[in-house]
Design a protein around this motif. Structure first.
Motif, PDB file in Angstrom:
ATOM      1  N   LYS A 224       4.622  15.890  -3.123  1.00  0.00           N
ATOM      2  CA  LYS A 224       4.106  14.551  -3.417  1.00  0.00           C
ATOM      3  C   LYS A 224       4.410  13.667  -2.219  1.00  0.00           C
ATOM      4  N   TYR A 225       3.363  13.073  -1.647  1.00  0.00           N
ATOM      5  CA  TYR A 225       3.533  12.218  -0.476  1.00  0.00           C
ATOM      6  C   TYR A 225       3.763  10.771  -0.899  1.00  0.00           C
ATOM      7  N   SER A 226       4.348  10.029  -0.006  1.00  0.00           N
ATOM      8  CA  SER A 226       4.587   8.611  -0.268  1.00  0.00           C
ATOM      9  C   SER A 226       3.270   7.851  -0.317  1.00  0.00           C
ATOM     10  N   PRO A 227       3.211   6.767  -1.101  1.00  0.00           N
ATOM     11  CA  PRO A 227       2.082   5.850  -0.932  1.00  0.00           C
ATOM     12  C   PRO A 227       2.143   5.252   0.470  1.00  0.00           C
ATOM     13  N   HIS A 228       0.994   5.141   1.116  1.00  0.00           N
ATOM     14  CA  HIS A 228       0.922   4.644   2.492  1.00  0.00           C
ATOM     15  C   HIS A 228       2.028   5.282   3.348  1.00  0.00           C
ATOM     16  N   PRO A 229       1.995   6.595   3.516  1.00  0.00           N
ATOM     17  CA  PRO A 229       3.132   7.296   4.136  1.00  0.00           C
ATOM     18  C   PRO A 229       3.442   6.857   5.559  1.00  0.00           C
ATOM     19  N   TYR A 230       2.437   6.394   6.315  1.00  0.00           N
ATOM     20  CA  TYR A 230       2.721   6.000   7.700  1.00  0.00           C
ATOM     21  C   TYR A 230       3.438   4.662   7.761  1.00  0.00           C
ATOM     22  N   ALA A 231       3.192   3.798   6.798  1.00  0.00           N
ATOM     23  CA  ALA A 231       3.986   2.580   6.692  1.00  0.00           C
ATOM     24  C   ALA A 231       5.384   2.919   6.198  1.00  0.00           C
ATOM     25  N   TRP A 232       5.462   3.826   5.234  1.00  0.00           N
ATOM     26  CA  TRP A 232       6.744   4.241   4.659  1.00  0.00           C
ATOM     27  C   TRP A 232       7.662   4.832   5.716  1.00  0.00           C
ATOM     28  N   MET A 233       7.127   5.678   6.614  1.00  0.00           N
ATOM     29  CA  MET A 233       7.969   6.346   7.613  1.00  0.00           C
ATOM     30  C   MET A 233       8.150   5.525   8.883  1.00  0.00           C
ATOM     31  N   ALA A 234       7.406   4.436   9.041  1.00  0.00           N
ATOM     32  CA  ALA A 234       7.434   3.678  10.289  1.00  0.00           C
ATOM     33  C   ALA A 234       8.799   3.087  10.585  1.00  0.00           C
ATOM     34  N   THR A 235       9.592   2.823   9.569  1.00  0.00           N
ATOM     35  CA  THR A 235      10.919   2.232   9.756  1.00  0.00           C
ATOM     36  C   THR A 235      12.013   3.287   9.794  1.00  0.00           C
ATOM     37  N   MET A 252      10.659   2.624   4.276  1.00  0.00           N
ATOM     38  CA  MET A 252      10.300   1.330   3.704  1.00  0.00           C
ATOM     39  C   MET A 252      10.329   1.401   2.181  1.00  0.00           C
ATOM     40  N   PRO A 253      11.023   0.486   1.506  1.00  0.00           N
ATOM     41  CA  PRO A 253      11.063   0.494   0.039  1.00  0.00           C
ATOM     42  C   PRO A 253       9.667   0.306  -0.559  1.00  0.00           C
ATOM     43  N   ASP A 254       9.476   0.863  -1.736  1.00  0.00           N
ATOM     44  CA  ASP A 254       8.154   0.798  -2.365  1.00  0.00           C
ATOM     45  C   ASP A 254       7.676  -0.634  -2.565  1.00  0.00           C
ATOM     46  N   ASP A 255       8.598  -1.545  -2.882  1.00  0.00           N
ATOM     47  CA  ASP A 255       8.170  -2.920  -3.147  1.00  0.00           C
ATOM     48  C   ASP A 255       7.836  -3.691  -1.874  1.00  0.00           C
ATOM     49  N   GLU A 256       8.070  -3.081  -0.708  1.00  0.00           N
ATOM     50  CA  GLU A 256       7.697  -3.708   0.558  1.00  0.00           C
ATOM     51  C   GLU A 256       6.470  -3.057   1.188  1.00  0.00           C
TER      52      GLU A 256
END
Length: 388
Positions: A224-235, A252-256
């Motif tokens: 299962k991949y993260s929602p918007h994975p490239y934003a999630w991994m960018a930090t 990146m936390p889900d709420d951000e």
């Protein structure tokens, strides 16, 4: 009349036996004007050999788009969407659309002028220094030491389906001495590569070299991949091999994250079935995975020595399953020449940008892939029974 093929040129470090069915050069064919019969043959050859190379050919952006689209005629959008400025997490990589053909992107390094309707484009070769937890020292970089930047498939991994094929066309190739990829993971592994090579590893080989216990997990597993994975991994930061994220809690936390829809989150099998050969390819983007699910063993399977016989929900398993397949003997670093065109089976391998370039070392490539009209197919019940 069958298309003429030649073996790809492998480095001395490669295990030739493992590459006997990987990569072929296509001879005497114009990729921008293939007949329907040639296109059908190229389609089958790509799924058999994963990488097809056309040397010294002239291909317009329109021809490249049409060639890419021929693998999936109902697809329209680039794998990350045609308007890349709206792609969350875009700071991980930059893509400039060719005017009039937004599905074809200009990538590379340095400043390019008057290129296919673009008056000026500032390109930046992706480097491990912007994404890895640790970096090669400036002193070692000056000596030609480098790393794999990030092993991946071309895919948004949210909303849009992974492209079937990616085409890359080399317009300007920088010249310079070879560099040395250093894995920096305690193994001592190193690999000599051409300057700014593109490195490939076979998903079929990645599956084939697994132990029987891990093959059982692979055919029963889902990621299962993260929602918007490239934003999630960018930090976050990547491992020194470019094969996944360091566990620091910096994602990146889900709420951000940008607004997301649960229905658009991607959950895929760990292994994808080749539509032509029927073989299984271990196909997981190592940096975007949030969760792993392993189904219980089928009732007919032996439980002796089995891993997770009753199933499992995990967060950390991929590295030990994928790391063996990026060993130096299993990596194909493509030595680019100007006007080379490659097609690679994006659903059957992983690839990585390699190397460090200075601002004045110009690299200009045209890249095209299209978000697929279908989801990748996983193992059949027969496959699961065979390997579980």
């Amino acid at each position: 009349m069958a298309i003429d093929l030649a073996p790809i040129s492998l480095p001395a470090t490669a295990d030739a036996e493992q590459f006997k069915d990987f990569g072929r050069e296509i001879l005497g064919v114009n990729p921008g004007g293939m007949s329907e019969e040639q296109m059908k043959e190229v389609h089958d050859l790509l799924h058999k050999y994963s990488v097809l190379l056309f040397r010294d050919v002239d291909v317009t952006p329109e021809q490249q788009y049409n060639l890419t689209k021929s693998f999936d005629p109902s697809s329209e959008n680039h794998g990350h969407g045609n308007d890349f400025s709206k792609t969350p997490g875009r700071k991980l990589f930059e893509l400039n659309a060719i005017p009039g053909v937004p599905q074809v992107k200009l990538i590379g390094n340095g400043t390019v002028y008057n290129h296919e309707g673009l008056s000026e484009a500032v390109l930046k070769h992706p480097s491990h220094t912007t994404f890895h937890k640790t970096h090669v020292s400036a002193e070692d970089t000056a000596k030609g030491i480098t790393r794999f930047q990030r092993w991946h498939m071309d895919a948004a991994l949210y909303d849009l389906n992974p492209p079937r094929v990616t085409t890359l066309y080399a317009k300007v190739v920088p010249q310079g001495p070879h560099q040395t990829v250093r894995y920096d993971d305690g193994t001592g592994d190193e690999l000599e590569v051409p300057l700014a090579a593109t490195a490939f590893v076979s998903g079929k080989t990645m599956f084939d070299i697994l132990s029987s216990e891990n093959k059982s997990v692979a055919v029963r597993g889902r990621v299962k991949y993260s929602p918007h994975p490239y934003a999630w991994m960018a930090t976050a930061h990547a491992l020194s091999t470019g094969l996944g994220i360091v566990s620091e809690g910096l994602e990146m936390p889900d709420d951000e994250l940008p607004l997301w829809d649960e229905d658009k989150i991607k959950v895929y099998p760990m292994t994808w079935k080749n539509p032509v050969t029927g073989e299984l390819h271990f196909q997981v983007h190592p940096c975007g995975v949030r969760e792993l699910f392993v189904d219980p063993l089928p009732a007919v399977a032996s439980r002796e020595g089995a891993l997770y016989p009753d199933g499992a929900h995990l967060t950390n398993l991929m590295y030990k399953m994928q790391r063996p397949a990026i060993a130096p003997s299993l990596v194909y670093p493509l030595d680019w020449r100007e006007n080379d065109l490659i097609l690679f089976h994006n659903r059957g391998l992983l690839h990585s940008v390699v190397g460090e370039l200075k601002k004045d070392q110009i690299r200009a490539f045209h890249q095209c892939n299209l978000a697929a009209s279908d989801e990748p197919a996983g193992p059949t019940p027969e496959d699961v029974r065979k390997y579980a």
